[in-house]
Design a protein around this motif. Structure first.
Motif, PDB file in Angstrom:
ATOM      1  N   ALA A 226       0.859  -1.264   0.102  1.00 24.67           N
ATOM      2  CA  ALA A 226       0.174  -0.043  -0.169  1.00 24.67           C
ATOM      3  C   ALA A 226       0.915   1.442   0.033  1.00 24.67           C
ATOM      4  N   GLY A 227       2.063   1.191   0.223  1.00 24.57           N
ATOM      5  CA  GLY A 227       2.964   2.309   0.282  1.00 24.57           C
ATOM      6  C   GLY A 227       2.731   3.138   1.585  1.00 24.57           C
ATOM      7  N   GLU A 228       2.667   4.347   1.658  1.00 20.89           N
ATOM      8  CA  GLU A 228       2.377   5.111   2.891  1.00 20.89           C
ATOM      9  C   GLU A 228       1.319   6.262   2.658  1.00 20.89           C
ATOM     10  N   ILE A 229       0.303   5.665   3.405  1.00 19.10           N
ATOM     11  CA  ILE A 229      -0.860   6.564   2.870  1.00 19.10           C
ATOM     12  C   ILE A 229      -1.535   6.800   4.398  1.00 19.10           C
ATOM     13  N   LEU A 230      -2.230   8.037   4.563  1.00 15.39           N
ATOM     14  CA  LEU A 230      -3.126   8.307   5.711  1.00 15.39           C
ATOM     15  C   LEU A 230      -4.597   8.685   5.292  1.00 15.39           C
ATOM     16  N   ALA A 231      -5.305   7.881   5.889  1.00 16.06           N
ATOM     17  CA  ALA A 231      -6.688   7.704   5.805  1.00 16.06           C
ATOM     18  C   ALA A 231      -7.163   8.507   6.976  1.00 16.06           C
ATOM     19  N   VAL A 232      -8.004   9.506   6.916  1.00 14.95           N
ATOM     20  CA  VAL A 232      -8.472  10.237   8.001  1.00 14.95           C
ATOM     21  C   VAL A 232      -9.674   9.967   8.500  1.00 14.95           C
ATOM     22  N   GLY A 233     -10.655   8.857   7.932  1.00 13.18           N
ATOM     23  CA  GLY A 233     -11.715   8.520   8.324  1.00 13.18           C
ATOM     24  C   GLY A 233     -12.873   9.484   8.503  1.00 13.18           C
ATOM     25  N   PRO A 234     -13.843   9.118   9.182  1.00 19.30           N
ATOM     26  CA  PRO A 234     -15.045   9.699   9.134  1.00 19.30           C
ATOM     27  C   PRO A 234     -15.306  10.683  10.035  1.00 19.30           C
ATOM     28  N   GLU A 235     -16.491  11.388  10.284  1.00 16.74           N
ATOM     29  CA  GLU A 235     -16.743  12.418  11.375  1.00 16.74           C
ATOM     30  C   GLU A 235     -16.960  11.549  12.635  1.00 16.74           C
ATOM     31  N   LEU A 236     -17.924  10.733  12.761  1.00 15.40           N
ATOM     32  CA  LEU A 236     -18.623   9.896  14.175  1.00 15.40           C
ATOM     33  C   LEU A 236     -17.523   8.599  14.041  1.00 15.40           C
ATOM     34  N   LYS A 237     -17.363   8.250  15.329  1.00  9.94           N
ATOM     35  CA  LYS A 237     -16.636   7.093  15.707  1.00  9.94           C
ATOM     36  C   LYS A 237     -15.308   6.919  15.050  1.00  9.94           C
ATOM     37  N   ASN A 238     -14.666   8.170  14.964  1.00 10.26           N
ATOM     38  CA  ASN A 238     -13.397   8.411  14.138  1.00 10.26           C
ATOM     39  C   ASN A 238     -12.362   7.393  14.423  1.00 10.26           C
ATOM     40  N   THR A 239     -11.717   6.814  13.658  1.00 11.82           N
ATOM     41  CA  THR A 239     -10.445   6.271  13.479  1.00 11.82           C
ATOM     42  C   THR A 239      -9.492   6.476  12.641  1.00 11.82           C
ATOM     43  N   PHE A 240      -8.360   6.580  12.490  1.00 13.65           N
ATOM     44  CA  PHE A 240      -7.716   6.931  11.279  1.00 13.65           C
ATOM     45  C   PHE A 240      -6.633   5.640  11.063  1.00 13.65           C
ATOM     46  N   CYS A 241      -6.043   5.780   9.763  1.00 13.67           N
ATOM     47  CA  CYS A 241      -5.272   4.419   9.200  1.00 13.67           C
ATOM     48  C   CYS A 241      -4.054   4.926   8.771  1.00 13.67           C
ATOM     49  N   LEU A 242      -3.029   4.354   9.222  1.00 16.46           N
ATOM     50  CA  LEU A 242      -1.587   4.511   8.561  1.00 16.46           C
ATOM     51  C   LEU A 242      -1.276   3.416   7.757  1.00 16.46           C
ATOM     52  N   THR A 243      -0.889   3.407   6.546  1.00 14.18           N
ATOM     53  CA  THR A 243      -0.298   2.284   5.909  1.00 14.18           C
ATOM     54  C   THR A 243       1.200   2.277   5.669  1.00 14.18           C
ATOM     55  N   LYS A 244       1.709   0.874   5.881  1.00 13.24           N
ATOM     56  CA  LYS A 244       3.137   0.970   5.414  1.00 13.24           C
ATOM     57  C   LYS A 244       3.420  -0.478   5.145  1.00 13.24           C
ATOM     58  N   ALA A 245       4.254  -0.483   3.913  1.00 13.15           N
ATOM     59  CA  ALA A 245       4.301  -1.696   3.344  1.00 13.15           C
ATOM     60  C   ALA A 245       2.975  -2.413   3.141  1.00 13.15           C
ATOM     61  N   ASN A 246       2.778  -3.678   3.437  1.00 14.53           N
ATOM     62  CA  ASN A 246       1.254  -4.299   3.446  1.00 14.53           C
ATOM     63  C   ASN A 246       0.758  -4.357   4.612  1.00 14.53           C
ATOM     64  N   TYR A 247       0.962  -3.458   5.412  1.00  8.34           N
ATOM     65  CA  TYR A 247       0.196  -3.151   6.827  1.00  8.34           C
ATOM     66  C   TYR A 247      -0.610  -2.017   6.765  1.00  8.34           C
ATOM     67  N   ALA A 248      -1.924  -2.212   7.387  1.00 10.22           N
ATOM     68  CA  ALA A 248      -2.931  -1.080   7.748  1.00 10.22           C
ATOM     69  C   ALA A 248      -2.774  -0.910   9.213  1.00 10.22           C
ATOM     70  N   ILE A 249      -2.407   0.149   9.621  1.00 13.61           N
ATOM     71  CA  ILE A 249      -2.458   0.293  11.160  1.00 13.61           C
ATOM     72  C   ILE A 249      -3.547   1.362  11.599  1.00 13.61           C
ATOM     73  N   LEU A 250      -4.651   0.750  12.320  1.00 14.70           N
ATOM     74  CA  LEU A 250      -5.625   1.617  12.607  1.00 14.70           C
ATOM     75  C   LEU A 250      -5.445   2.501  14.117  1.00 14.70           C
ATOM     76  N   SER A 251      -5.598   3.663  14.127  1.00 15.17           N
ATOM     77  CA  SER A 251      -5.614   4.308  15.544  1.00 15.17           C
ATOM     78  C   SER A 251      -6.639   3.498  16.344  1.00 15.17           C
ATOM     79  N   GLN A 252      -6.368   3.601  17.737  1.00 21.67           N
ATOM     80  CA  GLN A 252      -7.507   3.402  18.661  1.00 21.67           C
ATOM     81  C   GLN A 252      -8.693   4.237  18.458  1.00 21.67           C
ATOM     82  N   HIS A 253      -9.850   3.973  18.974  1.00 16.37           N
ATOM     83  CA  HIS A 253     -11.062   4.850  18.967  1.00 16.37           C
ATOM     84  C   HIS A 253     -10.702   6.373  19.171  1.00 16.37           C
ATOM     85  N   ILE A 254     -11.072   7.162  18.201  1.00 17.56           N
ATOM     86  CA  ILE A 254     -10.852   8.552  18.671  1.00 17.56           C
ATOM     87  C   ILE A 254     -12.054   9.153  19.140  1.00 17.56           C
ATOM     88  N   GLY A 255     -13.120   8.977  18.494  1.00 13.34           N
ATOM     89  CA  GLY A 255     -14.286   9.622  18.822  1.00 13.34           C
ATOM     90  C   GLY A 255     -15.173  10.325  18.016  1.00 13.34           C
TER      91      GLY A 255
END
Length: 768
Positions: free
Chosen positions: A408-437
């Motif tokens: 996936a390369g290196e991407i930041l997906a900023v997520g939605p407005e409600l129940k937000n999490t964001f996602c960072l990708t690196k190599a073939n990993y998607a790393i989701l943040s904890q629940h932001i709110g």
């Protein structure tokens, strides 16, 4: 050749025939889970000499042996006996080449100091619930950790919440200020001790320490007072769950009207006394995470109604830290344990902030002197059809990565407005943040930015692209658009289905069923009852629920009678407003007259399945006001219980694409039944069954046109236990392969994964 050089070569050749040197590089969750001590014990057991060290990418091992079979045995046992909290993503094993690989004559097996970070990254372990051995330690009145609230070992304790950087060493955590006493240092250095290289190792001598003694905290709880307690990933507000006065006061102070509270119970026996518990639920409650688990109450009146108003289920968890366990050493058996914050604000983590913000909400503020680096709320789970499913992904699960079926390369997906999490990708990993709110205030945006900065630093991530929702007014979208990186906009329901595909490792097109409350569509209307022919880079809208007016915009989600008006008007016209239905009793005649005038010329239309649930909940008198997201639908689900029912009529208009699912016959039938005294429970049962039949019918038609047999179900509506169960049974009986969420939420908490997956696919196609 020089005779002396020839002699040296002969000697070296002789050594190589006897002993070879191997290197093993292991990546995954292999730091903070007792992996290096495990490797040393394994090597000692097999009589192997060598070294192990944490690196910026994982763990590096070297062994020397004259037996190739023994080296292979070491490799096999490394996988099969790895610590339970570890997760090996990849392992590279091989004999080092002659140029660098001749034996160095290791004397035994040694754990080396960690290698400095080199720009690579390793995966961080989530926080782990207290293990049985540590519970025994705090219960032993003669042990040196008797009643010590920060007891941990390599098998349990804080990880993600205290990690400032990798490699995962004590100096890179918030335990750095606590110098080990002689006893802790001895345990840390003893390969036979389970605290061997346990980075958060602690005891009463070296700290951390609580600000108040345990008897004082227990007395406050027994006296029906509210206590703010600094926990693992943030402060929590606690009180006696049986005290209606204390719970009601907490609800008022926290500004939390009807949203249910979670209850921490002393032990599994207590849980089974009050709730029905399946085996999968029992395993969730007692595992290494100990999340909140939604359980059905045996007797709904066992707790004050203020604990979970109107519901027959309860969010339950067991103590997951030594401090929690010690709170139950007194008379308490059930405690409200909720996030230490005002509603809609992030959980408080700093002592000074707690004294400022939580003192007005509580009678006692209990702090300690170990800093929390990553704020992490409790995770929420539910078992549906025997499968544990995460509804809120935080403590114990974050930041476990999702392995993608592509780079996936290196991407930041900023997520939605409600129940937000964001996602960072690196190599073939998607790393989701904890629940932001919910991104509805500056405090939550600050939490978003704080967590993003932390994870970028820990994972050495520098995103090249930002993926965001189509909705132009989402705070996450506005934040992303203000950044300089290239942007990729992803439609909300496409992201839902892509998240389910990514979680399940799918690469071929699927039929996607995305049912939720709201999502901005490509036609500028509000979607939410969608059937998509979906792949990562693109989608086609195959069918959707018939549009109805969304009167009042976001107010319609808070006032379900508005959706009742829209659906009844669509089905029955002006005649609907003269019927004696429960929904009209919630609104004044003047307001209803204004709504009638607005319905023919709405500013927005919606196909949302969530809003359809709201309408039915209102029509049959279950809920006319929602104080938290999805309340009307949740209460409607609760009315259905575990019964099964028949099917209301519906139609599918296939003359044009996308097809429209016409629920006017359904609404007419429900209105008729309510007018003739049908119970809300029976209406709810039949309504849930009908939605499941609609899904199967539409998917059958899509399969007939496309040949697709794989279906992904996503969106917050599929958190509904009854709908999910009925839908799975019908689709599987019809020969479909059905994929659902388990490791990430079906709700908007999983959207960021889908955004990242879509962005990666479009980048591969050069669409940026």
């Amino acid at each position: 050749m020089d005779p002396s050089r020839a002699g040296a070569a002969t000697v070296r050749e002789s050594v190589l025939t006897q002993t070879a040197r191997y290197r093993i590089e292991v990546k995954g969750v292999v730091q903070g889970v007792g992996f290096r001590p495990f490797i040393k014990r394994l090597a000692d057991r097999l009589g192997l000499a060598g070294t192990v060290a944490n690196t910026g990418a994982g763990v590096a091992i070297e062994i020397e042996t004259s037996e190739c079979a023994l080296a292979n045995r070491f490799k096999e046992l490394l996988r099969s006996e790895a610590p339970p909290a570890s997760h090996i993503e990849s392992m590279i094993f091989g004999e080092l080449p002659d140029a660098v690989g001749y034996p160095v004559g290791y004397a035994g097996f040694t754990i080396l100091p960690s290698a400095p970070a080199d720009g690579s990254f390793t995966l961080i372990s989530p926080d782990l619930a207290t293990c049985a051995d540590c519970l025994a330690d705090i219960a032993d009145p003669h042990g040196r950790r008797a009643a010590y609230p920060f007891t941990n070992c390599t098998n349990c304790g804080p990880r993600y919440s205290i990690t400032r950087a990798v490699p995962y060493d004590r100096a890179n955590t918030t335990m750095r200020p606590f110098a080990m006493c002689a006893d802790c240092a001895a345990e840390y250095a003893d390969v036979t001790d389970r605290r061997f290289h346990a980075e958060p190792i602690a005891c009463p001598v070296c700290g951390p320490r609580l600000s108040h003694d345990l008897p004082a905290i227990r007395d406050a709880l027994a006296d029906q007072r509210i206590v703010a307690i600094k926990g693992l990933g943030g402060f929590q507000l606690a009180c006696d769950a049986f005290s209606g006065a204390a719970v009601g006061r907490l609800r008022e102070l926290k500004r939390r009207s009807r949203k249910p509270f979670a209850v921490m119970m002393r032990d599994l026996e207590t849980v089974e006394r009050f709730c029905f518990v399946e085996q999968a639920e029992r395993e969730l409650l007692g595992g290494s995470v100990k999340p909140i688990v939604l359980l059905r109450l045996r007797e709904p009146g066992a707790f004050p109604d203020s604990v979970a108003p109107g519901l027959e289920q309860l969010g339950v968890m067991l103590p997951y830290t030594p401090l929690h366990q010690l709170l139950f050493s007194g008379s308490s058996i059930c405690l409200i344990m909720t996030s230490g914050n005002l509603s809609e604000e992030p959980i408080v983590i700093a002592n000074e902030e707690a004294l400022r913000k939580l003192a007005p909400l509580s009678d006692l503020v209990v702090t300690h002197d170990r800093d929390i680096f990553m704020r992490v709320d409790d995770s929420v789970t539910r078992v549906v059809e025997g499968v544990p499913r995460i509804l809120r992904r935080a403590r114990g699960y974050a930041p476990q990565p999702i392995s993608l079926p592509f780079e996936a390369g290196e991407i930041l997906a900023v997520g939605p407005e409600l129940k937000n999490t964001f996602c960072l990708t690196k190599a073939n990993y998607a790393i989701l943040s904890q629940h932001i709110g919910d991104l509805e205030n500056l405090e939550t945006i600050a939490f978003f930015e704080e967590t993003l900065a932390n994870l970028k630093r820990v994972y050495h991530a520098e995103p090249r692209v930002i993926a965001h929702d189509l909705h132009p007014e989402y705070m996450s979208t506005r934040w992303g658009l203000a950044r300089p990186e290239p942007k990729i906009a992803v439609q909300h329901h496409h992201a839902h289905i892509a998240s389910c595909m990514a979680e399940n490792g799918l690469v071929e097109p699927v039929i996607g069923v995305a049912f939720d409350g709201t999502g901005y569509g490509t036609d500028d209307q509000i979607w939410g009852g969608e059937f998509l022919i979906c792949e990562y880079a693109s989608f086609e809208r195959a069918a959707h629920l018939r549009y109805v007016p969304l009167i009042g915009g976001d107010r319609a989600a808070r006032e379900p009678w508005r959706m009742a008006a829209a659906y009844l008007n669509d089905a029955l016209g002006d005649e609907a407003f003269g019927l004696d239905l429960p929904c009209w009793r919630a609104v004044s005649p003047k307001t209803l007259q204004i709504i009638q005038q607005l319905l023919p010329r709405p500013a927005l239309l919606t196909s949302s399945c969530g809003r359809l649930f709201d309408a039915v909940s209102s029509i049959c008198g279950v809920s006319q006001a929602s104080s938290y997201e999805g309340e009307a639908a949740i209460l409607l689900e609760a009315r259905a219980g575990s019964k099964s029912g028949g099917c209301y009529p519906f139609e599918i208009a296939t003359e044009t694409k996308p097809w429209q699912i016409d629920v006017r016959p359904l609404i007419k039938q429900i209105a008729h039944e309510v007018l003739h005294g049908q119970s809300s429970a029976n209406v709810s049962v039949c309504f849930h069954s009908t939605i499941a039949y609609i899904i199967r019918t539409v998917c059958d038609k899509v399969r007939g046109e496309t040949g697709l047999r794989n279906i992904c179900l996503s969106g917050g509506t599929f958190q509904n236990r009854i709908l999910m169960g009925s839908t799975l049974r019908l689709l599987r009986a019809a020969g479909f392969e059905v994929f659902t969420h388990a490791r990430i939420p079906a709700n908007d908490g999983g959207i960021s994964l889908g955004q990242a997956a879509v962005a990666a696919a479009r980048m591969r196609e050069g669409r940026i």
